[in-house]
Design a protein around this motif. Structure first.
Motif, PDB file in Angstrom:
ATOM      1  N   ASN A 131     -26.188 -16.700  15.833  1.00  0.00           N
ATOM      2  CA  ASN A 131     -25.113 -16.611  14.854  1.00  0.00           C
ATOM      3  C   ASN A 131     -25.592 -17.261  13.564  1.00  0.00           C
ATOM      4  O   ASN A 131     -25.706 -18.482  13.479  1.00  0.00           O
ATOM      5  CB  ASN A 131     -23.857 -17.306  15.377  1.00  0.00           C
ATOM      6  N   GLU A 141     -35.103  -7.937   9.211  1.00  0.00           N
ATOM      7  CA  GLU A 141     -34.019  -7.000   8.987  1.00  0.00           C
ATOM      8  C   GLU A 141     -34.549  -5.632   8.570  1.00  0.00           C
ATOM      9  O   GLU A 141     -35.694  -5.495   8.145  1.00  0.00           O
ATOM     10  CB  GLU A 141     -33.077  -7.514   7.890  1.00  0.00           C
ATOM     11  N   SER A 161     -24.338 -16.104   5.049  1.00  0.00           N
ATOM     12  CA  SER A 161     -23.780 -15.005   5.830  1.00  0.00           C
ATOM     13  C   SER A 161     -24.915 -14.019   6.076  1.00  0.00           C
ATOM     14  O   SER A 161     -25.092 -13.044   5.353  1.00  0.00           O
ATOM     15  CB  SER A 161     -22.617 -14.335   5.094  1.00  0.00           C
ATOM     16  N   ASP A 216     -24.073 -16.831  10.596  1.00  0.00           N
ATOM     17  CA  ASP A 216     -22.972 -16.844   9.632  1.00  0.00           C
ATOM     18  C   ASP A 216     -22.372 -18.243   9.594  1.00  0.00           C
ATOM     19  O   ASP A 216     -21.790 -18.720  10.577  1.00  0.00           O
ATOM     20  CB  ASP A 216     -21.902 -15.824  10.017  1.00  0.00           C
ATOM     21  N   GLY A 245     -25.738 -12.744   9.350  1.00  0.00           N
ATOM     22  CA  GLY A 245     -25.541 -11.833  10.461  1.00  0.00           C
ATOM     23  C   GLY A 245     -25.509 -12.517  11.811  1.00  0.00           C
ATOM     24  O   GLY A 245     -25.767 -13.716  11.945  1.00  0.00           O
ATOM     25  N   GLU A 246     -25.174 -11.724  12.815  1.00  0.00           N
ATOM     26  CA  GLU A 246     -25.163 -12.169  14.203  1.00  0.00           C
ATOM     27  C   GLU A 246     -25.954 -11.172  15.036  1.00  0.00           C
ATOM     28  O   GLU A 246     -25.997  -9.986  14.720  1.00  0.00           O
ATOM     29  CB  GLU A 246     -23.737 -12.258  14.740  1.00  0.00           C
ATOM     30  N   THR A 301     -27.187  -3.270  20.056  1.00  0.00           N
ATOM     31  CA  THR A 301     -26.090  -2.651  19.326  1.00  0.00           C
ATOM     32  C   THR A 301     -24.975  -3.675  19.141  1.00  0.00           C
ATOM     33  O   THR A 301     -24.642  -4.427  20.068  1.00  0.00           O
ATOM     34  CB  THR A 301     -25.549  -1.434  20.104  1.00  0.00           C
ATOM     35  N   GLY A 302     -24.421  -3.725  17.950  1.00  0.00           N
ATOM     36  CA  GLY A 302     -23.382  -4.705  17.666  1.00  0.00           C
ATOM     37  C   GLY A 302     -23.869  -5.845  16.797  1.00  0.00           C
ATOM     38  O   GLY A 302     -23.056  -6.646  16.317  1.00  0.00           O
ATOM     39  N   SER A 303     -25.178  -5.923  16.578  1.00  0.00           N
ATOM     40  CA  SER A 303     -25.687  -6.947  15.676  1.00  0.00           C
ATOM     41  C   SER A 303     -25.266  -6.612  14.242  1.00  0.00           C
ATOM     42  O   SER A 303     -25.012  -5.452  13.909  1.00  0.00           O
ATOM     43  CB  SER A 303     -27.208  -7.051  15.783  1.00  0.00           C
ATOM     44  N   THR A 304     -25.194  -7.621  13.413  1.00  0.00           N
ATOM     45  CA  THR A 304     -24.786  -7.435  12.026  1.00  0.00           C
ATOM     46  C   THR A 304     -25.867  -7.943  11.084  1.00  0.00           C
ATOM     47  O   THR A 304     -26.856  -8.541  11.516  1.00  0.00           O
ATOM     48  CB  THR A 304     -23.458  -8.164  11.752  1.00  0.00           C
ATOM     49  N   GLY A 305     -25.680  -7.727   9.793  1.00  0.00           N
ATOM     50  CA  GLY A 305     -26.643  -8.181   8.800  1.00  0.00           C
ATOM     51  C   GLY A 305     -27.958  -7.431   8.853  1.00  0.00           C
ATOM     52  O   GLY A 305     -28.959  -7.898   8.317  1.00  0.00           O
ATOM     53  N   ASN A 306     -27.961  -6.260   9.492  1.00  0.00           N
ATOM     54  CA  ASN A 306     -29.181  -5.449   9.639  1.00  0.00           C
ATOM     55  C   ASN A 306     -30.297  -6.177  10.381  1.00  0.00           C
ATOM     56  O   ASN A 306     -31.478  -5.817  10.251  1.00  0.00           O
ATOM     57  CB  ASN A 306     -29.696  -4.967   8.275  1.00  0.00           C
TER      58      ASN A 306
END
Length: 263
Positions: free
Chosen positions: A172, A258, A179, A174, A181-182, A216-221
């Motif tokens: 995590n 990323e 910010s 963020d 990603g996770e 799948t479901g990760s954020t921030g690329n």
């Protein structure tokens, strides 16, 4: 801004003059080179500051200049098209369980828990200092003060690392300051740490270097994560004398890449 000013800002060079009052050095740790490590760090820091005074401009915090260390048994390079987004020092514990009825059984790893500290600019500008940071971090016990910075440095928190189950490491990134990603991850590859990698507080071997892929479901690329330059963290060979659950202190570098997910 002079280069020395930049160095002070993210590595806590003020501590060269006034020794840090927290967190306390782990005097009871089995490591015999703890004070030598701290001294080596501050001496190297002081040298960087003196060199920085002669520079007309501060080094640029450009992550494209950062070069990840190669593992003894090389890990695959980041996938084509990925770029380095963040570098952090992780400081925490590797967590294990034991069958207390079987002294010859091997401990089973059930996860890890670590605080991540932003070392991106150190990676981009001072790779030799970066290499020292996991070993340095292991000389200091985690305290509530780590809510702001790591040990005697000014590296601030950029995230948390933990497991959502026994096989899924999660990052995590963020926070109030960042910010980024996770990412839930799975292991793609691993390499044993170098033979001379820093040992843990009780002489434990360094945990392996890892290459992870996000789910799948990760954020921030976020796409791939590397754990390298590990210090400590390995379990003993057997469960003899161990409780049903125990932790081993460790530190490591984490490199986050990323990009656009490949089909």
């Amino acid at each position: 801004m002079y280069a020395s000013t930049l160095l002070v800002s993210f590595l806590g060079a003020s501590a060269v003059i006034a020794a840090p009052t927290w967190p306390a050095i782990n005097w009871d740790a089995a490591k015999t080179d703890g004070l030598d490590t701290v001294s080596e760090y501050f001496n190297m820091l002081a040298q960087k500051i003196e060199i920085g005074k002669l520079m007309s401009a501060a080094p640029v915090c450009d992550l494209s200049k950062a070069q990840m260390s190669a593992a003894p048994e090389p890990l695959s390079p980041p996938s084509p098209g990925l770029t380095l987004k963040h570098v952090a020092i992780g400081r925490g514990t590797q967590n294990y369980t034991c069958d207390t009825t079987n002294a010859t059984a091997a401990p089973v790893q059930v996860g890890a828990l670590a605080t991540l500290f932003n070392a991106s600019c150190v990676a981009a500008t001072y790779p030799d200092l970066l290499k020292m940071l996991p070993k340095l971090a292991l000389q200091f016990n985690l305290t509530p003060q780590e809510d702001s910075r790591m040990g005697p440095t000014n590296l601030i928190i950029s995230g948390k690392h933990y497991f959502t189950n026994t096989t899924t490491p999660f990052f995590n990134l963020d926070t109030k300051q960042y910010s980024l990603g996770e990412a839930p991850c799975s292991k793609m590859n691993q390499s044993d740490a170098p033979a001379d990698a820093p040992k843990g507080q009780k002489g434990e071997k360094a945990v392996p270097w890892l290459q992870l892929k996000t789910h799948t479901g990760s954020t921030g690329n976020l796409q791939e994560v590397y754990r390298i330059e590990t210090a400590g963290g390995s379990a003993p060979a057997t469960c003899a004398g161990q409780p049903a659950a125990f932790e081993v202190q460790y530190a490591a570098q984490y490199w986050f890449y990323e990009g656009t997910a490949q089909e």
